[in-house]
Design a protein around this motif. Sequence first.
Motif, PDB file in Angstrom:
ATOM      1  N   UNK A 168       0.692  -1.370   0.022  1.00 40.56           N
ATOM      2  CA  UNK A 168       0.130  -0.114  -0.029  1.00 40.56           C
ATOM      3  C   UNK A 168       0.845   1.165   0.045  1.00 40.56           C
ATOM      4  N   UNK A 169       1.928   1.474   0.770  1.00 37.80           N
ATOM      5  CA  UNK A 169       2.772   2.453   0.865  1.00 37.80           C
ATOM      6  C   UNK A 169       3.616   2.539  -0.296  1.00 37.80           C
ATOM      7  N   UNK A 170       4.147   1.774  -1.146  1.00 35.86           N
ATOM      8  CA  UNK A 170       4.669   1.672  -2.277  1.00 35.86           C
ATOM      9  C   UNK A 170       3.807   2.305  -3.389  1.00 35.86           C
ATOM     10  N   UNK A 171       2.522   1.768  -3.399  1.00 34.33           N
ATOM     11  CA  UNK A 171       1.538   2.341  -4.533  1.00 34.33           C
ATOM     12  C   UNK A 171       1.349   3.774  -4.231  1.00 34.33           C
ATOM     13  N   UNK A 172       1.175   4.231  -2.981  1.00 31.86           N
ATOM     14  CA  UNK A 172       0.832   5.550  -2.783  1.00 31.86           C
ATOM     15  C   UNK A 172       2.250   6.330  -3.205  1.00 31.86           C
ATOM     16  N   UNK A 173       3.257   5.939  -2.981  1.00 31.78           N
ATOM     17  CA  UNK A 173       4.426   6.677  -3.374  1.00 31.78           C
ATOM     18  C   UNK A 173       4.522   6.839  -5.037  1.00 31.78           C
ATOM     19  N   UNK A 174       4.235   5.622  -5.615  1.00 32.13           N
ATOM     20  CA  UNK A 174       3.975   5.498  -7.166  1.00 32.13           C
ATOM     21  C   UNK A 174       3.090   6.879  -7.598  1.00 32.13           C
ATOM     22  N   UNK A 175       1.786   6.886  -6.899  1.00 31.32           N
ATOM     23  CA  UNK A 175       0.771   7.837  -7.367  1.00 31.32           C
ATOM     24  C   UNK A 175       1.292   9.068  -7.342  1.00 31.32           C
ATOM     25  N   UNK A 176       2.072   9.452  -6.154  1.00 34.88           N
ATOM     26  CA  UNK A 176       2.595  10.874  -6.352  1.00 34.88           C
ATOM     27  C   UNK A 176       3.422  11.213  -7.212  1.00 34.88           C
ATOM     28  N   UNK A 177       4.082  10.376  -8.133  1.00 28.83           N
ATOM     29  CA  UNK A 177       5.215  10.392  -9.167  1.00 28.83           C
ATOM     30  C   UNK A 177       4.279  10.713 -10.460  1.00 28.83           C
ATOM     31  N   UNK A 178       2.918  10.209 -10.547  1.00 26.65           N
ATOM     32  CA  UNK A 178       2.118  10.309 -11.622  1.00 26.65           C
ATOM     33  C   UNK A 178       1.552  11.537 -11.860  1.00 26.65           C
ATOM     34  N   UNK A 179       1.223  12.169 -13.130  1.00 25.89           N
ATOM     35  CA  UNK A 179       0.461  13.373 -13.525  1.00 25.89           C
ATOM     36  C   UNK A 179      -1.105  13.375 -12.888  1.00 25.89           C
ATOM     37  N   UNK A 180      -1.553  14.600 -12.478  1.00 23.21           N
ATOM     38  CA  UNK A 180      -2.778  14.459 -11.705  1.00 23.21           C
ATOM     39  C   UNK A 180      -3.873  14.030 -12.939  1.00 23.21           C
ATOM     40  N   UNK A 181      -3.517  14.476 -14.098  1.00 20.16           N
ATOM     41  CA  UNK A 181      -4.526  14.298 -15.294  1.00 20.16           C
ATOM     42  C   UNK A 181      -4.148  13.061 -15.876  1.00 20.16           C
ATOM     43  N   UNK A 182      -4.732  11.969 -15.654  1.00 22.85           N
ATOM     44  CA  UNK A 182      -4.691  10.346 -16.295  1.00 22.85           C
ATOM     45  C   UNK A 182      -5.773   9.629 -16.073  1.00 22.85           C
ATOM     46  N   UNK A 183      -5.833   8.635 -16.927  1.00 19.70           N
ATOM     47  CA  UNK A 183      -6.774   7.347 -16.810  1.00 19.70           C
ATOM     48  C   UNK A 183      -6.674   6.602 -15.976  1.00 19.70           C
ATOM     49  N   UNK A 184      -7.275   5.896 -14.864  1.00 13.90           N
ATOM     50  CA  UNK A 184      -6.876   5.115 -14.045  1.00 13.90           C
ATOM     51  C   UNK A 184      -7.893   3.806 -14.181  1.00 13.90           C
ATOM     52  N   UNK A 185      -7.094   2.400 -14.114  1.00 15.93           N
ATOM     53  CA  UNK A 185      -7.896   1.199 -14.063  1.00 15.93           C
ATOM     54  C   UNK A 185      -7.489   0.405 -13.116  1.00 15.93           C
ATOM     55  N   UNK A 186      -8.489  -0.026 -12.399  1.00 15.75           N
ATOM     56  CA  UNK A 186      -8.171  -0.727 -10.940  1.00 15.75           C
ATOM     57  C   UNK A 186      -8.819  -2.327 -11.293  1.00 15.75           C
ATOM     58  N   UNK A 187      -8.221  -3.448 -11.046  1.00 20.50           N
ATOM     59  CA  UNK A 187      -8.854  -4.544 -11.189  1.00 20.50           C
ATOM     60  C   UNK A 187      -8.533  -5.340  -9.912  1.00 20.50           C
ATOM     61  N   UNK A 188      -9.156  -6.177  -9.398  1.00 18.66           N
ATOM     62  CA  UNK A 188      -9.430  -6.844  -8.065  1.00 18.66           C
ATOM     63  C   UNK A 188     -10.221  -7.979  -7.945  1.00 18.66           C
ATOM     64  N   UNK A 189      -9.850  -8.964  -7.569  1.00 21.58           N
ATOM     65  CA  UNK A 189     -10.875 -10.228  -7.369  1.00 21.58           C
ATOM     66  C   UNK A 189     -11.839 -10.097  -6.276  1.00 21.58           C
ATOM     67  N   UNK A 190     -11.286  -9.368  -5.414  1.00 21.17           N
ATOM     68  CA  UNK A 190     -12.379  -9.024  -4.308  1.00 21.17           C
ATOM     69  C   UNK A 190     -12.641  -7.568  -3.957  1.00 21.17           C
ATOM     70  N   UNK A 191     -13.542  -7.080  -3.474  1.00 20.63           N
ATOM     71  CA  UNK A 191     -13.883  -5.567  -3.169  1.00 20.63           C
ATOM     72  C   UNK A 191     -14.067  -5.626  -1.469  1.00 20.63           C
ATOM     73  N   UNK A 192     -12.920  -5.687  -0.990  1.00 16.62           N
ATOM     74  CA  UNK A 192     -12.834  -5.345   0.524  1.00 16.62           C
ATOM     75  C   UNK A 192     -13.014  -3.837   0.863  1.00 16.62           C
ATOM     76  N   UNK A 193     -13.382  -3.401   2.005  1.00 12.23           N
ATOM     77  CA  UNK A 193     -13.415  -2.151   2.637  1.00 12.23           C
ATOM     78  C   UNK A 193     -11.994  -1.509   2.118  1.00 12.23           C
ATOM     79  N   UNK A 194     -10.787  -2.126   2.297  1.00  9.85           N
ATOM     80  CA  UNK A 194      -9.787  -1.537   2.171  1.00  9.85           C
ATOM     81  C   UNK A 194      -9.529  -1.087   0.572  1.00  9.85           C
ATOM     82  N   UNK A 195      -9.969  -2.171  -0.176  1.00 16.11           N
ATOM     83  CA  UNK A 195      -9.789  -1.918  -1.880  1.00 16.11           C
ATOM     84  C   UNK A 195     -10.709  -0.646  -2.027  1.00 16.11           C
TER      85      UNK A 195
END
Length: 398
Positions: A168-195
């Motif tokens: 989770x912390x690595x993902x957040x660090x990556x996101x700070x490096x990305x441009x604000x204007x972008x298309x985002x796609x998320x895939x998950x087998x389960x949808x927990x509250x954390x997801x």
Amino acid sequence: MSFDSLGLNTEILQAIEEQKYTTPTPIQQQAIPIVLSGKDLIASAQTGTGKTAGFSLPILQKLAESQAEDKKGKRPLYALILAPTRELAAQIGDNIRDYSRYLPIRSLVVFGGVSINPQMMKLRGGVDILVATPGRLLDLVQKNAVDLSTIKIFVLDEADRMLDMGFIHDIKRVITKLPKKRQNLMFSATFSDEIKKLSQSILQSPESIAVAKENSTAEQITQYVHRVDKSRKRELVSYLIGKNQWQQVLIFTRTKYGANHLAEQLTKDGIKSAAIHGNKSQGARTKALADFKSGQIRVLVATDIAARGLDIELLPYVVNYDLPQVAEDYVHRIGRTGRAQNKGQAISLVCIDELPQLKAIEKLVKMQIPELTTPGFDVNPTIKATPVKKSNQRPNKK
């Protein structure tokens, strides 16, 4: 519905046809138009549903259109795909190469466990699509080897496993490096509250699709439980493989030590086996998987982390040598078989210590899993249950 009705160009359609794909899967039918429209997407999709093509085909289409407009020949990084494991990243990379074979597109896969220098050299030459595991991507960012500021499309694949592995912390660090204007796609087998919480921090007014019931198991998988004493599990699995002439079996253990030990014991029994887990080198893992797919070894023994993302066509048998500590992992494990409308069997060897896990799994999949018995392997009623120790495995974050 056919692929040519989804708005893909002739080069991509030709590559799809050569892969012997004729009809898009449900997730491809739903996801491809959404991605092409430029909207953000959150999708509930288990491995084996065709989700990789669901995001990679429209990314290739949009990239091809973008290149046609840009006559300067620059090659800024266009799409970033984050995957939790080396095996899944490599599989996604293989698929993208197959689909883009008739396009002037460069893709690259980067992960830890191998030298970083060749990856840095390839990035310098210019890459359109980068598939990466979080740890290695951040290493490359730190070395100024990759510029994420030009990303147009960001894909987070198997988000639930990302969180399970502590990314989770690595993902957040990556996101700070990305441009604000972008298309985002998320895939998950389960949808927990954390997801759901993570999706809210990444996605902007996303479309949502689900192609299977949450935590459902494929109808073409026949599931069984075999009660057995813990001390006789190895003897039983060896007997079942030999007696039934099973030729390709994926076995799950809870620990790396357990995977190594079982592979050694089965090989001594005359059943050629290999283990894959986080402590194995990338070369050893790749070779074991290739030997398993080609039939040179009969059994692949894996831990949950190593097996996530494994794509093995026509895999007939999955054996849970140890039940997983988290019930949802049972769904992921048995989902290795019964893919693309093929039938498969999943057998769980359950000792008295694991009855609480079995109860949790049956509650999750909303069925009582039928029991198998084998003469000579009756359960000893005098054995008392002892709590299952939690695995102390730490995932390799690269």
